[in-house]
Scaffold this motif. Structure first.
Motif, PDB file in Angstrom:
ATOM      1  N   ILE A  73       0.844  -1.200   0.000  1.00  0.00           N
ATOM      2  CA  ILE A  73       0.000   0.000   0.000  1.00  0.00           C
ATOM      3  C   ILE A  73       0.878   1.249   0.000  1.00  0.00           C
ATOM      4  CG2 ILE A  73      -1.668   1.312   1.378  1.00  0.00           C
ATOM      5  CD1 ILE A  73      -2.860  -1.423   2.198  1.00  0.00           C
ATOM      6  N   GLY A  74       1.989   1.193   0.717  1.00  0.00           N
ATOM      7  CA  GLY A  74       2.920   2.319   0.736  1.00  0.00           C
ATOM      8  C   GLY A  74       3.487   2.605  -0.651  1.00  0.00           C
ATOM      9  N   ARG A  75       3.817   1.555  -1.404  1.00  0.00           N
ATOM     10  CA  ARG A  75       4.311   1.751  -2.772  1.00  0.00           C
ATOM     11  C   ARG A  75       3.243   2.379  -3.654  1.00  0.00           C
ATOM     12  NH1 ARG A  75       6.544  -3.375  -1.792  1.00  0.00           N
ATOM     13  NH2 ARG A  75       4.880  -4.380  -2.985  1.00  0.00           N
ATOM     14  N   LEU A  76       1.998   1.922  -3.508  1.00  0.00           N
ATOM     15  CA  LEU A  76       0.901   2.511  -4.282  1.00  0.00           C
ATOM     16  C   LEU A  76       0.739   3.995  -3.956  1.00  0.00           C
ATOM     17  CD1 LEU A  76      -1.816  -0.280  -3.962  1.00  0.00           C
ATOM     18  CD2 LEU A  76      -0.611   0.361  -6.044  1.00  0.00           C
ATOM     19  N   MET A  77       0.777   4.326  -2.678  1.00  0.00           N
ATOM     20  CA  MET A  77       0.611   5.718  -2.256  1.00  0.00           C
ATOM     21  C   MET A  77       1.787   6.579  -2.730  1.00  0.00           C
ATOM     22  SD  MET A  77      -2.259   5.975  -0.738  1.00  0.00           S
ATOM     23  CE  MET A  77      -2.092   7.563   0.029  1.00  0.00           C
ATOM     24  N   GLU A 146      -7.528   3.354  -8.419  1.00  0.00           N
ATOM     25  CA  GLU A 146      -6.844   2.069  -8.304  1.00  0.00           C
ATOM     26  C   GLU A 146      -6.343   1.850  -6.881  1.00  0.00           C
ATOM     27  OE1 GLU A 146      -5.967  -1.458 -10.187  1.00  0.00           O
ATOM     28  OE2 GLU A 146      -7.013   0.256 -11.021  1.00  0.00           O
ATOM     29  N   VAL A 147      -5.809   2.890  -6.266  1.00  0.00           N
ATOM     30  CA  VAL A 147      -5.340   2.789  -4.881  1.00  0.00           C
ATOM     31  C   VAL A 147      -6.510   2.483  -3.960  1.00  0.00           C
ATOM     32  CG1 VAL A 147      -4.390   4.116  -2.946  1.00  0.00           C
ATOM     33  CG2 VAL A 147      -3.300   4.229  -5.179  1.00  0.00           C
ATOM     34  N   TRP A 148      -7.623   3.176  -4.156  1.00  0.00           N
ATOM     35  CA  TRP A 148      -8.803   2.917  -3.329  1.00  0.00           C
ATOM     36  C   TRP A 148      -9.271   1.477  -3.484  1.00  0.00           C
ATOM     37  CZ3 TRP A 148     -12.182   5.740  -0.093  1.00  0.00           C
ATOM     38  CH2 TRP A 148     -11.712   7.006   0.242  1.00  0.00           C
ATOM     39  N   LYS A 149      -9.189   0.978  -4.710  1.00  0.00           N
ATOM     40  CA  LYS A 149      -9.648  -0.383  -4.969  1.00  0.00           C
ATOM     41  C   LYS A 149      -8.690  -1.412  -4.384  1.00  0.00           C
ATOM     42  CE  LYS A 149      -9.312  -1.971  -9.165  1.00  0.00           C
ATOM     43  NZ  LYS A 149      -9.507  -2.150 -10.600  1.00  0.00           N
ATOM     44  N   ARG A 150      -7.394  -1.264  -4.659  1.00  0.00           N
ATOM     45  CA  ARG A 150      -6.408  -2.267  -4.240  1.00  0.00           C
ATOM     46  C   ARG A 150      -6.129  -2.264  -2.748  1.00  0.00           C
ATOM     47  NH1 ARG A 150      -1.609  -2.417  -8.699  1.00  0.00           N
ATOM     48  NH2 ARG A 150      -2.892  -3.024 -10.468  1.00  0.00           N
ATOM     49  N   SER A 151      -6.249  -1.106  -2.109  1.00  0.00           N
ATOM     50  CA  SER A 151      -5.940  -1.035  -0.684  1.00  0.00           C
ATOM     51  C   SER A 151      -7.136  -1.370   0.195  1.00  0.00           C
ATOM     52  CB  SER A 151      -5.429   0.359  -0.324  1.00  0.00           C
ATOM     53  OG  SER A 151      -6.470   1.303  -0.434  1.00  0.00           O
ATOM     54  N   GLY A 152      -8.322  -1.445  -0.382  1.00  0.00           N
ATOM     55  CA  GLY A 152      -9.510  -1.694   0.419  1.00  0.00           C
ATOM     56  C   GLY A 152     -10.057  -0.427   1.050  1.00  0.00           C
ATOM     57  N   ALA A 153      -9.529   0.735   0.642  1.00  0.00           N
ATOM     58  CA  ALA A 153      -9.972   2.007   1.219  1.00  0.00           C
ATOM     59  C   ALA A 153     -11.444   2.271   0.930  1.00  0.00           C
ATOM     60  CB  ALA A 153      -9.126   3.157   0.681  1.00  0.00           C
ATOM     61  N   TRP A 154     -11.947   1.750  -0.179  1.00  0.00           N
ATOM     62  CA  TRP A 154     -13.364   1.926  -0.512  1.00  0.00           C
ATOM     63  C   TRP A 154     -14.237   1.301   0.565  1.00  0.00           C
ATOM     64  CZ3 TRP A 154     -16.267  -2.451  -0.883  1.00  0.00           C
ATOM     65  CH2 TRP A 154     -15.569  -3.648  -1.016  1.00  0.00           C
ATOM     66  N   LEU A 159      -8.315   6.177   3.256  1.00  0.00           N
ATOM     67  CA  LEU A 159      -7.040   5.538   2.995  1.00  0.00           C
ATOM     68  C   LEU A 159      -6.419   5.044   4.274  1.00  0.00           C
ATOM     69  CD1 LEU A 159      -5.647   7.965   0.298  1.00  0.00           C
ATOM     70  CD2 LEU A 159      -6.367   5.614  -0.048  1.00  0.00           C
ATOM     71  N   PRO A 160      -5.742   3.909   4.212  1.00  0.00           N
ATOM     72  CA  PRO A 160      -5.122   3.363   5.434  1.00  0.00           C
ATOM     73  C   PRO A 160      -3.927   4.203   5.866  1.00  0.00           C
ATOM     74  CG  PRO A 160      -4.554   2.033   3.525  1.00  0.00           C
ATOM     75  CD  PRO A 160      -5.530   3.059   3.064  1.00  0.00           C
ATOM     76  N   LYS A 161      -3.629   4.140   7.160  1.00  0.00           N
ATOM     77  CA  LYS A 161      -2.468   4.838   7.692  1.00  0.00           C
ATOM     78  C   LYS A 161      -1.227   4.048   7.311  1.00  0.00           C
ATOM     79  CE  LYS A 161      -4.842   6.801  11.645  1.00  0.00           C
ATOM     80  NZ  LYS A 161      -6.166   6.240  11.459  1.00  0.00           N
ATOM     81  N   GLN A 162      -0.141   4.783   7.034  1.00  0.00           N
ATOM     82  CA  GLN A 162       1.099   4.118   6.649  1.00  0.00           C
ATOM     83  C   GLN A 162       2.106   4.211   7.771  1.00  0.00           C
ATOM     84  OE1 GLN A 162       2.633   5.082   2.796  1.00  0.00           O
ATOM     85  NE2 GLN A 162       0.620   5.731   2.125  1.00  0.00           N
TER      86      GLN A 162
END
Length: 162
Positions: A73-77, A146-154, A159-162
């Motif tokens: 998730i950090g790489r995506l962000m 894509e980030v919202w979809k892949r990280s489960g943020a939706w 968005l998740p905390k890093q």
């Protein structure tokens, strides 16, 4: 057909009475019922070293998977933030991403559905939404989705905390 009574059998199925259901509920049977002696004996025993080791391995594996997920998730962000930092245009007269002139003298432009900025068709991504017609997104908004979809943020609505 004969009626066999509360405890007996009959030729056809009948819904049990409330009294019968109440009596059945008091019986120690079924998947949730506590067994007799073996369960009581087990409570006094300690876990064996082998069982403790198995539990510790499962916990360690879960922690490792969580760490790998946080890295992903950090790489995506990071990728999304890099895209946001590298914008060249204003999104009005110039493409928000590449800075190319838009309009009659320049490239064809489309409006991003999410951020409402102008982008050229090279930097835009054509996609569909829940309705059957196509929409355009800039690459930044496309990556954001894509980030919202892949990280489960939706699912967590943030968005998740890093």
């Amino acid at each position: 057909m004969t009626d066999a009574g509360v405890g007996g059998r009959s030729d056809r199925w009948m819904c049990p009475s409330d009294r019968t259901m109440s009596l059945r509920a008091r019986l120690p049977a079924g998947w949730a019922a506590r067994g007799g002696q073996p369960d009581r004996q087990r409570k006094s025993e300690e876990l064996t070293d082998e069982e403790k080791e198995i539990i510790n391995r499962v916990i360690a594996r879960a922690e490792k998977m969580e760490e790998m997920e946080q890295e992903r998730i950090g790489r995506l962000m990071t990728r999304l933030e890099d895209m946001r930092r590298s914008v060249l245009g204003d999104g009005v007269n110039r493409c928000i991403l590449c800075g190319e002139q838009l309009g009659p003298r320049g490239s064809a432009c489309v409006v991003c559905e999410d951020c409402k900025k102008n982008v050229c068709t090279k930097c835009g991504v054509e996609t569909t939404n829940s309705r059957p017609h196509a929409i355009w997104l800039c690459k930044i908004c496309s990556e954001q989705r894509e980030v919202w979809k892949r990280s489960g943020a939706w699912f967590f609505k943030g968005l998740p905390k890093q």
